[in-house]
Design an enzyme around this catalytic site. Structure first.
Site, mmCIF file in Angstrom:
data_model
loop_
_atom_site.group_PDB
_atom_site.id
_atom_site.type_symbol
_atom_site.label_atom_id
_atom_site.label_comp_id
_atom_site.label_asym_id
_atom_site.label_seq_id
_atom_site.Cartn_x
_atom_site.Cartn_y
_atom_site.Cartn_z
ATOM 1 N N CYS A 201 0.812 -1.109 0.068
ATOM 2 C CA CYS A 201 0.067 0.011 0.016
ATOM 3 C C CYS A 201 0.837 1.351 0.036
ATOM 4 C CB CYS A 201 -0.886 -0.117 1.143
ATOM 5 S SG CYS A 201 -0.077 -0.258 2.726
ATOM 6 N N ASN A 202 2.019 1.308 0.763
ATOM 7 C CA ASN A 202 2.941 2.391 0.668
ATOM 8 C C ASN A 202 3.569 2.498 -0.650
ATOM 9 O OD1 ASN A 202 2.743 3.004 3.763
ATOM 10 N ND2 ASN A 202 4.097 1.155 3.957
#
Lengths: 342, 342, 342, 342
Positions: free
Chosen positions: D149-150
Site C-alpha cells: 500500500c505504501n
C-alpha cells in the site's frame, strides 16, 4: 518569594496551559487574568478544567493594576500583541507567546506577517526565547519572545548539527506532523472534529509557513551564511504534539554525537540511544523533548526525529521556563510534570 | 520525611500512572519496581514517557527487599494480586489496585470473579478504598483495597443521595461511558485502534459487570436494605475518562443539595451549579471528579452525571490519596495536578 | 427511467451524504445543486471528496429550473426549510431533511422550535418519514418529512415494543451516544477537534432536546395515550453513529420476539440474536440499523440497544429510501452499500 | 455473466474490504470464504458489519472446491501465501494481496523478507499489480501480485516524473503518513487504541521498510539505472489512509504537467489543480487517489503529495480492479463508491 503573575490572553489554549502549569508551580501566583472578549467571565466558565483553582475573574488588560505584577505572560494573537505590549509599563517583565517579537529584523516581520511592525523599538530589546540556546540573554531580559512551536521543534533537532558542522546546509528537509491545538481555539471549518479526525493533509506547502522566518533567521545566524530549509507541516488528528522528521546529509554517528553532547546537561531535552525513534505520545502534557537519530541505508544520509508537546515545550512550558530564568527561580520549577500517557 | 515506595505490577497502565503521580509527589520516593514478565527491563523501555525519571529497573516482586519499603502499591491482575499480597511481609502497608479485596464477603468474591478467594484472612482487615467515605478507616489500615473505576464513579454520584434518602432505591439506572485504558494494556482485538476508534458499543449488558458487586455491597450497606442498580457500561473511542449518567427518581433540588452538602469540604469532588453538566475532557489526567445535577421534564425525575479520569481518581490517584492517609502525609500531596486540556 | 434530482442545501453534511449515495444509485441523476451561501462554487471546492463526480455547480435555489426536476431533497436548517419549501412549485415531490414538517401539530412545532410555523397548510399534507412505519403513506406523498436522527434510532428500538404491549410506558429511558456530524458543519467551539476528541459529555439534559417532540408524538399515537420518555443525548468523539441504549420494563424474550417479528422482512433493520449487542462501528457509512436485546439481572427489566449511522439511516439514507418509494423505484436502490469498517 | 469468486484469508482487514467491495459489484459472486484459524465461524461473527450479506461460512482453504471458482483472492500473510498459492489448481486466476510475488528477483525477496522463496517458478509468471502501469500484462495474467500500500502511494506520486525525466533521481525523499489498518488485525501493543490515539511516531526509519524492495525494483526499471529513494513511514492515529509527501528536485510546472498528462484518462487517479494539496479524508473508503503538486520557495524544488485509502486503492480495491481486468469485466465495476466523508 512568591512571584506575582499576570496573563493577558487567558482564554486561549496557551493561556489555559500557562495556568495549568502555574497551578502547581511552587513560587508563582496568578494575580490577574485578562481576556478582553470574555471580560467578566470566570475561568471556570471559559475553561471548566480549571474550576478547582482559586483564580481571579477575567478582566480587560487595561483594567489590570500592573504595580502589583512581577511578570506578565502575553498570549494574544500576533499584531494585537505588539500593540498591547507597547502600552505596558516599563518596569514589567514580559514573556510574549505571539509571533510579534521573534524576528529581529522588522522587514522580516513585515514579509512573513503582512503588516508593518508597530513596536520596532521594543523589538530591539526582545530576546528570542529558545531557552536552551539563549539562556544568558533571557536571564537579563525584560521582554522575551516565545518561539513558534514548529520552529522550536525543528531547531531542537538541527541547531547542534549546524553548530558542529556535521550536516550539509543546502538540502535540509523538515517534514512536520502537528496536532491541532497549535491552531488555537479558533472557529475554522478545517479544525472541526468531523473534518479533522481520521485523516491528514499537508498545509502551507512550498515554503509559505510563517515559522520559516524563524528558521531562516536562526539557522543563518548559526551557520554564518544564508540557510534555507524546506519545511512542510501536516495537520494530524490529535490535539497535542509535534513530530519533526528532519532529513539531512551527514553521518548518523556524528549527528547523534553532536546532539548528545549539546544536550548532555539539559533537563528537558532527551537524546535517545542511536537508532531509537521518539513518539509524541511520550511527551504529551510535558515540557520534555525527545530526539532520535537514525542513519539511512543510503550512505551519508541521516534522519533526526524530534517530538514535543506544542502547548508545553512548544509554547507555554517554554514561556514558564523563560519566566523562571527572568525571575531568578530554578529553571525547572513547575515544569517537571511527567507526560500523561496513555 | 521521605516515604519509601514499591510498586508491584509496574508495567501496566495503573502502574505507569502511579509513577507519573509520584514523580512530582513531595514526599514519596520510588525504591523498587516489579513486573515479573518484564523483569530486567528499564522503565524507559516499558514506558518511554517516564524516561526522564531516575527509576530503579524492573525486578520480580520476589526480589524486592521489603525491609526498606514503607508502602507497597500492588497493581496486579485480580487473583494474582491476592496470591502475591498474602506472601508480603506483615509490617508492610499495602494499597491494592486489583479487585481482590474489594468485596467483604468471600462468597460475593467467588460469585463475581469465579474463583474462591485465596486470602480470606487478609480480606477481613482490608478497608474499602473509596477515600471520601472511608477516610478514618483508611488512616489506620494496613491493607486498602482500591475500588473499581466504574464503581467509584457511580458511588460519587449516588452515595449522598442514598444516605440523605432523597432518591428511590428501586429504579436506579447507571449508564456509563468508559475510556479504553480501563481495560489495561492487554492485547485484545476489541482494544485495537482500528476496532475502537470512531465508534461505540455497550458491553457486559444486563447486569454482568463485576463492579456490580461493589455497588450492591456499598449501596445496600448505606441503605440498610438490599439495593440493586441497573448498570450498563459502554466502551468509547477515548483513552481516559468515565462519564456516569445516573437516572433516579427524586427532586433535583434535593439531589443537588445533598451532593453539595456532602462534598462541601472535599478537595477533589466538585459539584457543579444546578443544571450544568460535566465532561470527561475537564478532568483528564487529574484527581478531580465533577458532578452535575439536572431535573427532568418529567416531575420527580433527576439526572446526575459524574465525570472522572479512570486512571487517576478512578484508580492510581485514589491509591496515592489513600497512601497519603496511611502514611500521615497531607491527603492531597502530589495530587493537585490540573487536568490536561485540550 | 432516470429520475431527475435536485438538492437544496448541498453544502452541509446531509447534502454531501445524499450526493455520496446518489453517486452509485442506478436511476437517480443529479440535475441541480443549490447552496445559497456558496453559489458559484463547485462541489469539488466545497467537498473535495466528491471531486471525481460530474456534478452541476452550486447555484441559489431560486435559480433552479424545477420543470426538469422530479424530486427535490431539501437539506436546509429548520425554519429556512419551511420558507423555501412553501415557495417550490406544486408538481414537485419533496423530501425535507429538516425538522420543519415532522410535528403534525403546529403548536408542538412552536413549543419545541420557538417560532410559529410559516407553512401550516403544507404541514397537513406532510408524511412523517420513518420509512418502515409509514411506507404506504410515503409512496403516495408529495412532501415527506425526514425524521430526527436520534428520533429514528429510538423509534427503531421501541416502536414494536409499544405496539406489542410488551413494555411499560411510564419508565422508558433512552440514553443516546451520538457522533458529532449530527451537529452539522457549523462553527461551534464544542465541535472543534481539540474540544471534542478524547472525551465525552451529556447535552440537552433533562428533557430539552427537540427530538423529544417526535418521541412524544409518535409513541403517544402508537400507545393511544400520552407517553413521555426520558431522553439524554451524549456527544462522543466520533464522526458518525448513534447508539441508543433503551432501559425498559418488560420480559427480554417478549421484547426480542416483538422486534424480531416486526422487522423480519425489513431489508435494513437487523435484530441480533438474543443477548448480543450492536456497535456503531458495524453500521458506519451504511443504511443498516442493528438492534440487540438483553435481559437484566433484575427480573422484568430489559435493555434494547440500537445502532445506526446518523448521516445515512438517520437522515440522508432514509431520505433516499423515501424518495425511492415516492418515485416507484426499488426501495433499496442505491442503499445496499456495505458498512465501511474499520 | 457472473464471475465466481473465492477469498482465502477472509478474516483480516483486506479480506473484509474485498467483501465490502464485492457486495455491490455487479458481476462478482462470492462462492467460498476461507480462514483456516476461524473455519466454522460465520462472517457475521468475524466481521459483524457484513452480517446483512448472504455469505458462505468460513472454511479452510483446503476445503474449497475450486472447480466452481473463476478467480481467487488470496489475502494471507506473506510466506503463508506462497505456500498456499503453489498448491492451488492451475486453471485458477489468482490475485495475491500479500508481498510474496511482488519482487521479480527471488534474491530480492530473500533480502527483504528474510526467508527463501518457496515458489520461484510461480514468481516468473506473476505480474506486478499496479494496475495503471501494468494494465495489459494484468489482462492476460493468471497470477497478479498486489502491491504494497505504501509502494502504490509512492509510485502514483513519482512514476510519471521518472518516466518524463523531470526530477532528479538521487535525492528523492518519501515521507509517508499511514493509518493503522495497514498493519492488519494483529494483536500488537503499539496498535492498541490507548497506545496509538492522540500521537504519532516514525517507524522502520533508515531504509528498512520492506516496501523499499518495490520502490527499488520499479523505479530502477523505469529509470534504466539504479534508483534508491529515502522512505520513512509514520504511524498516525487514524484507521484508513496514506499520505505520501514526496520531496523532489525539479520544476513544479513540469512535475504537474507530467502527472496531469500521465493520468488524464485514469478513472481513479485525480491530479489536483497546481498548488492544491490532497487529504486522506477525501479518499476514505474509496478507490480514488488524489495527487497535488506545489513548488517550493527554493527554486528547483517541488513537493508532490498523494493520498489514498490503504485498504481500498492500496490493496483490496486495487485487487478488484485487477480482477476486473483479468476477467474481462469493466475495469471500474464495483469500484465507483464515493469516499465516505466525514
Amino acid at each position: 518569594m512568591t512571584q506575582r503573575i499576570a496573563i493577558i490572553g487567558a482564554s486561549g489554549y496557551t493561556g489555559a496551559e500557562l495556568i495549568r502549569l502555574i497551578a502547581t508551580h511552587p513560587s508563582f501566583e496568578i494575580k490577574a487574568l485578562a481576556a478582553n472578549s470574555k471580560a467578566g467571565q470566570t475561568m471556570a466558565q471559559v475553561f471548566p478544567h480549571l474550576r478547582h483553582l482559586d483564580l481571579p475573574a477575567l478582566v480587560t488588560w487595561e483594567e489590570i493594576d500592573f504595580d502589583g505584577i512581577d511578570l506578565c505572560f502575553c498570549a494574544l494573537p500576533h499584531k494585537t500583541s505588539q500593540e498591547v505590549i507597547s502600552k505596558l509599563p516599563g518596569h514589567l517583565k514580559i514573556v510574549d507567546l505571539s509571533a510579534d517579537f521573534r524576528l529581529r529584523d522588522p522587514a522580516d516581520y513585515g514579509k512573513w506577517y503582512g503588516n508593518p511592525h508597530a513596536a520596532e523599538e521594543m523589538q530591539k530589546e526582545a530576546v528570542y526565547g529558545l531557552t536552551e540556546f539563549y539562556r544568558d540573554d533571557i536571564r537579563g531580559a525584560r521582554l522575551v519572545a516565545g518561539t513558534g512551536c514548529n520552529a522550536a521543534t525543528g531547531q531542537f533537532a538541527l541547531r547542534p548539527l549546524i553548530s558542529a558542522g556535521v550536516i550539509g546546509l543546502d538540502d535540509i528537509i523538515l517534514d512536520l506532523k502537528c496536532g491541532v491545538s497549535g491552531a488555537g481555539r479558533s472557529l475554522k471549518e478545517n479544525l472541526l472534529h468531523a473534518e479533522l479526525s481520521e485523516g491528514t493533509n499537508a498545509y502551507a506547502v512550498g515554503g509559505t509557513h510563517r515559522h520559516l522566518g524563524e528558521f531562516d533567521q536562526e539557522f543563518s545566524k548559526l551557520a554564518g551564511r544564508d540557510v534555507r530549509v524546506q519545511f512542510t507541516p501536516h495537520l494530524l488528528p490529535m490535539n497535542r504534539g509535534i513530530l519533526a522528521t528532519a532529513y539531512v546529509s551527514g553521518e548518523a554517528d556524528a549527528v547523534h554525537d553532536a546532539l548528545t553532547r549539546a544536550y548532555a546537561d539539559e533537563p528537558f531535552l532527551e537524546v535517545l540511544p542511536m537508532g531509537e525513534t521518539p513518539s509524541t505520545h511520550h511527551v504529551r502534557g510535558s515540557n520534555f523533548c525527545h530526539i532520535g537519530v537514525t542513519g539511512d541505508r543510503i550512505p551519508g544520509r541521516a534522519i533526526v526525529v524530534a517530538a514535543l508537546d506544542n502547548l508545553t515545550k512548544g509554547s507555554s512550558g517554554q514561556a514558564v521556563q523563560n519566566a523562571n530564568l527572568m525571575l531568578g527561580v530554578d529553571e525547572t520549577a513547575g515544569l517537571m510534570l511527567a507526560p500523561c500517557f496513555p
